[in-house]
Design an enzyme around this catalytic site. Sequence first.
Site, mmCIF file in Angstrom:
data_model
loop_
_atom_site.group_PDB
_atom_site.id
_atom_site.type_symbol
_atom_site.label_atom_id
_atom_site.label_comp_id
_atom_site.label_asym_id
_atom_site.label_seq_id
_atom_site.Cartn_x
_atom_site.Cartn_y
_atom_site.Cartn_z
ATOM 1 N N CYS A 163 23.120 11.018 40.237
ATOM 2 C CA CYS A 163 24.260 11.065 41.156
ATOM 3 C C CYS A 163 25.453 10.322 40.579
ATOM 4 C CB CYS A 163 23.882 10.479 42.516
ATOM 5 S SG CYS A 163 23.473 8.734 42.482
ATOM 6 N N ARG A 221 8.243 15.844 44.427
ATOM 7 C CA ARG A 221 8.252 16.379 43.058
ATOM 8 C C ARG A 221 7.666 15.393 42.048
ATOM 9 N NH1 ARG A 221 14.377 18.966 42.620
ATOM 10 N NH2 ARG A 221 14.252 20.327 44.468
#
Length: 500
Positions: free
Chosen positions: A280, A176
């Site tokens: 995260c 990406r």
Amino acid sequence: MRSIEHFINGGSAGGGSRQHDIWDPNSGEVQARVSLGTQDELQKAVDAANNAQPAWAATNPQRRARVMFEYKRLVEANMDELAHLLSSEHGKVIADAKGDVQRGLEVIEFACGIPHALKGEYTQGAGPGIDVYSMRQPLGIVAGITPFNFPAMIPMWMFGVAIAVGNAFILKPSERDPSVPVRLAELMKEAGLPDGILNVVHGDKQMVDAILDHDDIKAVSFVGSSDIAHYVYQRGTENGKRIQAMGGAKNHGIVMPDADLDQVVNDLSGAAFGSAGERCMALPVVVPVGDETADKLREKLIPAIDALRVGVSTDDEAHYGPVVTKEHKAKIEQWIQTGVDEGAELVVDGRGFSLQGHENGFFIGPSLFDHVKPGMESYREEIFGPVLQMVRAKSFEEALELPSKHQYGNGVAIFTRNGHAAREFAHRVEAGMVGINVPIPVPVAYHSFGGWKRSGFGDIDQHGMEGVRFWTKNKKVTQRWPDGTADGGNENAFVIPTMG
């Protein structure tokens, strides 16, 4: 159309008939394409690594450290270029992108001290005329598979230490936003790293499987979703590889009644919504203890959320930018609807956000849920977007139980002025990283990073001395130098030797 190729043996390398679109999250338009490699491209990288690694391993640690020192200088000199390139593909604002680069650079700084970190142990006189010592040696060829959300930091977390200890490294970044990892490899070559020691191959699951199955790759580090982390761990270990696989998270922030709520709101705003929640170590769950604490916190949170500025990634006044892809935006919005359907109260709805002049960009406003329950799927799973969920707890014990029983155990925080409560929480909570009045408790580079339960598969954490241990094998030597005067009898030769 810009084309992003593999970086193999010190230069750009084509290969692979398939391509993947790279979007500009601010405009919603395709800005580049990356070549997706196959086993053939991986084999070229492995061949280059095999040719270069023995000489690199034989280079003394001080000379390897000098490459790291020069690399640090080059990354700092190119900070603005790297940050803008990162923002253009990921969508995070420039200041946050610089933080992404800087946190990776701090591991490079640690790697500059590799001569000291590699020192072994020595015992003189462990037995009669016997000395014992140990040494750490590189594994050979190793690999890293990194996620889209930190395209600079996490690759440097991995390859900095792995290369400094003498390995050759193959990096498979996210398809990406792959431009920054390639640029980091180019800068490493400029710093003096021999060709073939750091290679970048692009791909999807096909490339991941090729890495996990290749006999010459001895260790793999992975960061991504928990399901894929579990898959990487299983397939890699079945093939005899050393694996560390970091997965998802659902980090909780416990707010005690004595906490400074103004500070909590300030910290929550950044930790829950910074980088559009695509971290995260984001803090997507807040757990106030007692309804009075919850009501006061909610009252302060709403205006703070309303004041957040969502803008293009180059907007200096924006708190966060777009999410990475159109598909990820739709996934986040679906999770918001799931929360509504499950009966949580949607206090602030970030769906339908549109930025004037960038209507096709992947923007989503901040959302706040209250009265979220532990049984809800939207609580159990990772949303990975700008969504904050409030789960009310009646007591400290109930608040402690929530993160401890959750399937993820990455990070957790407690906000309090009570030292005893903080100490008790830190000792008893079931999570790998704990913050005390620190909302995003990512340890500094000379410590280590890693979660528990479904947040981390494998026994060794990222970077610091844990990284040195992961990327090396420990050899133990027991030596004796007889002087030739001893009797040559072998009456004890068939008895297990002891040092008594």
